[in-house]
Design a protein around this motif. Structure first.
Motif, PDB file in Angstrom:
ATOM      1  N   UNK A  59       0.837  -1.201   0.000  1.00  0.00           N
ATOM      2  CA  UNK A  59       0.000   0.000   0.000  1.00  0.00           C
ATOM      3  C   UNK A  59       0.874   1.254   0.000  1.00  0.00           C
ATOM      4  N   UNK A  60       0.556   2.145  -0.960  1.00  0.00           N
ATOM      5  CA  UNK A  60       1.317   3.389  -1.089  1.00  0.00           C
ATOM      6  C   UNK A  60       0.467   4.636  -0.856  1.00  0.00           C
ATOM      7  N   UNK A  61      -0.864   4.482  -0.870  1.00  0.00           N
ATOM      8  CA  UNK A  61      -1.771   5.610  -0.640  1.00  0.00           C
ATOM      9  C   UNK A  61      -3.062   5.095  -0.027  1.00  0.00           C
ATOM     10  N   UNK A  62      -3.831   6.019   0.554  1.00  0.00           N
ATOM     11  CA  UNK A  62      -5.077   5.646   1.219  1.00  0.00           C
ATOM     12  C   UNK A  62      -6.237   6.482   0.691  1.00  0.00           C
ATOM     13  N   UNK A  63      -7.357   5.809   0.475  1.00  0.00           N
ATOM     14  CA  UNK A  63      -8.624   6.466   0.176  1.00  0.00           C
ATOM     15  C   UNK A  63      -9.520   6.227   1.381  1.00  0.00           C
ATOM     16  N   UNK A  64      -9.955   7.291   2.041  1.00  0.00           N
ATOM     17  CA  UNK A  64     -10.712   7.186   3.289  1.00  0.00           C
ATOM     18  C   UNK A  64     -12.099   7.798   3.079  1.00  0.00           C
ATOM     19  N   UNK A  65     -13.138   6.987   3.289  1.00  0.00           N
ATOM     20  CA  UNK A  65     -14.521   7.410   3.096  1.00  0.00           C
ATOM     21  C   UNK A  65     -15.288   7.159   4.393  1.00  0.00           C
ATOM     22  N   UNK A  66     -16.081   8.125   4.822  1.00  0.00           N
ATOM     23  CA  UNK A  66     -16.791   7.982   6.100  1.00  0.00           C
ATOM     24  C   UNK A  66     -18.176   8.608   6.005  1.00  0.00           C
ATOM     25  N   UNK A  67     -19.019   8.261   7.000  1.00  0.00           N
ATOM     26  CA  UNK A  67     -20.413   8.716   7.036  1.00  0.00           C
ATOM     27  C   UNK A  67     -20.571   9.941   7.926  1.00  0.00           C
TER      28      UNK A  67
ATOM     29  N   UNK B  28     -20.152   4.621  10.009  1.00  0.00           N
ATOM     30  CA  UNK B  28     -18.947   3.832   9.813  1.00  0.00           C
ATOM     31  C   UNK B  28     -18.013   4.428   8.778  1.00  0.00           C
ATOM     32  N   UNK B  29     -17.099   3.578   8.266  1.00  0.00           N
ATOM     33  CA  UNK B  29     -16.057   4.065   7.367  1.00  0.00           C
ATOM     34  C   UNK B  29     -15.566   2.946   6.454  1.00  0.00           C
ATOM     35  N   UNK B  30     -14.867   3.328   5.401  1.00  0.00           N
ATOM     36  CA  UNK B  30     -14.157   2.416   4.512  1.00  0.00           C
ATOM     37  C   UNK B  30     -12.771   3.009   4.276  1.00  0.00           C
ATOM     38  N   UNK B  31     -11.753   2.193   4.423  1.00  0.00           N
ATOM     39  CA  UNK B  31     -10.381   2.603   4.110  1.00  0.00           C
ATOM     40  C   UNK B  31      -9.865   1.675   3.013  1.00  0.00           C
ATOM     41  N   UNK B  32      -9.475   2.258   1.883  1.00  0.00           N
ATOM     42  CA  UNK B  32      -8.997   1.495   0.739  1.00  0.00           C
ATOM     43  C   UNK B  32      -7.511   1.757   0.566  1.00  0.00           C
ATOM     44  N   UNK B  33      -6.741   0.707   0.472  1.00  0.00           N
ATOM     45  CA  UNK B  33      -5.311   0.834   0.225  1.00  0.00           C
ATOM     46  C   UNK B  33      -5.016   0.730  -1.262  1.00  0.00           C
ATOM     47  N   UNK B  34      -4.339   1.729  -1.809  1.00  0.00           N
ATOM     48  CA  UNK B  34      -3.996   1.761  -3.229  1.00  0.00           C
ATOM     49  C   UNK B  34      -2.515   1.466  -3.425  1.00  0.00           C
ATOM     50  N   UNK B  35      -2.206   0.753  -4.492  1.00  0.00           N
ATOM     51  CA  UNK B  35      -0.812   0.447  -4.806  1.00  0.00           C
ATOM     52  C   UNK B  35      -0.143   1.570  -5.590  1.00  0.00           C
ATOM     53  N   UNK B  36      -0.896   2.566  -5.953  1.00  0.00           N
ATOM     54  CA  UNK B  36      -0.369   3.749  -6.633  1.00  0.00           C
ATOM     55  C   UNK B  36      -0.082   4.843  -5.604  1.00  0.00           C
ATOM     56  N   UNK B  37       0.962   5.622  -5.869  1.00  0.00           N
ATOM     57  CA  UNK B  37       1.258   6.770  -5.015  1.00  0.00           C
ATOM     58  C   UNK B  37       0.462   7.977  -5.511  1.00  0.00           C
TER      59      UNK B  37
END
Length: 374
Positions: free
Chosen positions: A27-35, A74-83
């Motif tokens: 994982x090189x970056x994070x996408x964080x989504x929440x309510x 709640x929330x969702x955290x997505x790990x991306x392989x792109x920077x």
């Protein structure tokens, strides 16, 4: 593609998810989504966001989506392989801000950019101007996908995640080399018009055909739905009757009326340009669900990556859910490739997209799909 989620509104659980995903070696970056119902505050979140070394972007939305599930807390955290290269543009309602100059000053290698994620404070008043300047500065060399964060309470408060903390009245831009295919469609149909916008102020509609905009709007809607404005909240009625801004040889741009100003001006999500021609629109579940299916088809058609590494990122308008109610599950079904393909997204206050062919737009009440390489 690591994904960590929870229905918990607790800040400590979000922190644990961020740490769990960020610790994965790929994982090189994070996408964080929440309510929005989590009730997060900048005071509680800033230490967590500022402590994260990996670039992150995202926001707080009325609701979020993971697979077939619509989440209100709640929330969702997505790990991306792109920077991701993440940039913040502040002052999204400031009339003195020169967004073109701000964007041109960014140190971005756009030759290596395939996709730009654009998250904005959905209650800011100059979103359209920013989107127009994004197109003017960067053009059609990349795909764009994103939308408006914020609360259905219509109270503007910090709603965007950055490494510098939780912010409001901003745009967060995440430049990446991610391979994507973008699909956009809405399914709303003409009820009455066209009307000329004879007076407006950014996202506030004042007059149509030189008549008070609300009087024109009320006459049309009540001829279709009966005497409803005297007995119901404006937003509950207006949710079924948006405006559509005409475009040459293309689907209309929908504008969502959300409230009335002190003199009964109609306040929308997104600007309504003076001298534009608009229709009052109506919808039905079948046409909206068919449009969602078409958005997915267009996204799949534009995707050129590996099919065994694809995921689906949805930006679907919260007002489509409010309109469809129990039938929104049918829309989610229409937005699914198959049970194996990961799918996540947001129910937003406005949607931002283009597909390297069309003019970049800020939409309302629209389904936007990114088929994305994980």
């Amino acid at each position: 593609m690591p994904i960590k989620s929870s229905h918990s509104p607790q800040v400590s659980d979000l922190a644990a998810s961020i740490e769990a995903v960020a610790s994965q070696p790929e994982v090189r970056s994070l996408l964080v989504l929440a309510c929005d119902e989590n009730g997060y505050t900048a005071a509680a979140l800033d230490p967590i966001l500022k402590a994260q070394d990996l670039p992150l972007a995202g926001g707080i939305f009325p609701q979020i989506i993971l697979g077939p599930t619509r989440m209100e807390k709640g929330h969702i955290v997505v790990g991306l392989r792109e920077t991701l290269q993440v940039e913040t543009i502040a002052g999204l309602s400031d009339l003195t801000e020169d967004f073109e100059a701000r964007l041109e000053a960014l140190d971005v290698d756009f030759s290596d950019t395939r996709t730009v994620m654009v998250f904005v404070d959905g209650l800011s008043s100059r979103i359209n101007i920013l989107v127009e300047e994004l197109f003017a500065v960067f053009g059609l060399e990349a795909n764009y996908i994103g939308g408006g964060a914020g609360s259905l309470s219509l109270e503007q408060r910090p709603c965007l995640f950055t490494n510098g903390g939780l912010v409001k009245d901003c745009a967060v831009l995440a430049f990446s080399n991610l391979q994507t295919g973008i699909g956009v469609s809405h399914g709303w149909q003409e009820l009455e018009g066209p009307f000329e916008v004879t007076e407006s102020d950014r996202n506030t509609l004042i007059s149509l055909d030189w008549q008070p905009a609300f009087e024109v709007y009320r006459e049309t809607v009540e001829a279709h739905a009966g005497n409803v404005f005297a007995s119901k909240d404006f937003f509950k009625i207006a949710n079924s009757y948006p405006f559509g801004i005409s475009r040459l040889a293309a689907e209309k741009i929908v504008r969502d009326p959300i409230s009335l100003g002190p003199n009964k001006e109609i306040v929308c999500i997104g600007e309504v340009p003076q001298q534009a021609f608009v229709h009052i629109l109506k919808g039905d579940p079948a046409s909206l669900i068919a449009a969602a299916k078409e958005a997915l088809r267009r996204g799949r058609s534009g995707y050129e990556g590996r099919t065994d590494r694809r995921m689906v990122f949805l930006v679907d308008c919260i007002s489509r859910y409010l309109f469809l109610g129990d039938e929104f599950d049918r829309e989610l079904d229409a937005l699914s490739i198959d049970e194996e393909t990961p799918r996540f997204g947001v129910l937003s206050l406005g949607e931002i997209a283009n597909n390297r062919k069309d003019y970049l737009e800020f939409y309302n009440k629209t389904a936007v799909v990114a088929v994305m390489e994980s």
